[in-house]
Design an enzyme around this catalytic site. Sequence first.
Site, PDB file in Angstrom:
ATOM      1  N   LYS A  94       0.853  -1.200   0.000  1.00  0.00           N
ATOM      2  CA  LYS A  94       0.000   0.000   0.000  1.00  0.00           C
ATOM      3  C   LYS A  94       0.882   1.241   0.000  1.00  0.00           C
ATOM      4  CE  LYS A  94      -4.422   0.628   2.244  1.00  0.00           C
ATOM      5  NZ  LYS A  94      -5.092   0.600   3.545  1.00  0.00           N
TER       6      LYS A  94
HETATM    7  C1  E4P Z   1      -8.428   1.035   3.684  1.00  0.00           C
HETATM    8  O1  E4P Z   1      -7.650   0.730   2.832  1.00  0.00           O
HETATM    9  C2  E4P Z   1      -8.373   2.323   4.410  1.00  0.00           C
HETATM   10  O2  E4P Z   1      -7.134   2.489   5.006  1.00  0.00           O
HETATM   11  C3  E4P Z   1      -9.474   2.399   5.407  1.00  0.00           C
HETATM   12  O3  E4P Z   1     -10.658   1.924   4.777  1.00  0.00           O
HETATM   13  C4  E4P Z   1      -9.685   3.760   6.031  1.00  0.00           C
HETATM   14  O4  E4P Z   1     -10.856   3.738   6.804  1.00  0.00           O
HETATM   15  P1  E4P Z   1     -11.272   4.923   7.805  1.00  0.00           P
HETATM   16  O5  E4P Z   1     -11.551   6.132   6.997  1.00  0.00           O
HETATM   17  O6  E4P Z   1     -12.502   4.413   8.486  1.00  0.00           O
HETATM   18  O7  E4P Z   1     -10.128   5.099   8.734  1.00  0.00           O
END
Ligand code: E4P
Length: 268
Positions: A94
Amino acid sequence: MKIFIDTADIDEVKEGMTWGVADGITTNPSLIKKAQEKHKVKDMNSYIKNLCKTVGKGKDVSLEVIGTDAKTMISQGLTLYKKFNKVANNVVIKIPVNPATNDDPNFDGIKAIKALASKGIGINTTLIFTPEQAWLAAKAGAKYVSPFAGRIDDDLRKKANITFEKPDYYPATGKEYKEKPLEDNGIISGIHLCKQIRLLLDNFNYKTQIIAASLRNARQIREAALVGAHVATIPFSALTTTLTHYKTAEGMNAFLADTVKEYEAVFK
Ligand code: E4P
């Protein structure tokens, strides 16, 4: 649509994978912090290996870098891949689309995506808030782009001083404030962002898949599917709401109450 569980909590991963419908997990430094605090993790290498093993082969585990310049992100991406991909051949790296911070302005995310993708490593581009960020990530060779649908909705509500709880639904078609549509440079909701990205990528036949991320509730998950997100990454708490309806529970109570002993005998 594929389902990823948006968690680094090994208990949620173990339970979620037993459902048989999850295609992977996504983590980020905040989710790792939550897991570390809950499980008092001392050896993070072993913990992550266990996550990869539990998710298993043929499914994806997104692991995020913490560097903010291309050189560091590429090196960290390679480290994560070398350490953990051998467990179950399922690691995706990521990378923030734009890792610029106030202290360190740069545009190195795209460079890091290009370099790692060129080595055949699957990249999940994170912190996507515009269709053009997704487009550049796709051009750089990302396997996935993750528009943060929920955070767009949170932001639009905050700007209009609308009070809300995190799981509250925000309409895909947007809302008005002082007789003007709430919008962020033409984006009227998180689901609208996912839809725009899908249109843009389809226009040019990019193979990059859209992960609708930061999802908050069952209706938003449904809408992500309806606008053609390839994946929904869903917090375990939101995943459980996708299976819940008060009429389902009411019906179950009635079926159980109506079960006669002659029918019970069939199962003996
Ligand atoms: C996923 O890849 C993201 O990091 C995650 O969905 C972020 O979620 P949040 O906005 O609830 O922290």
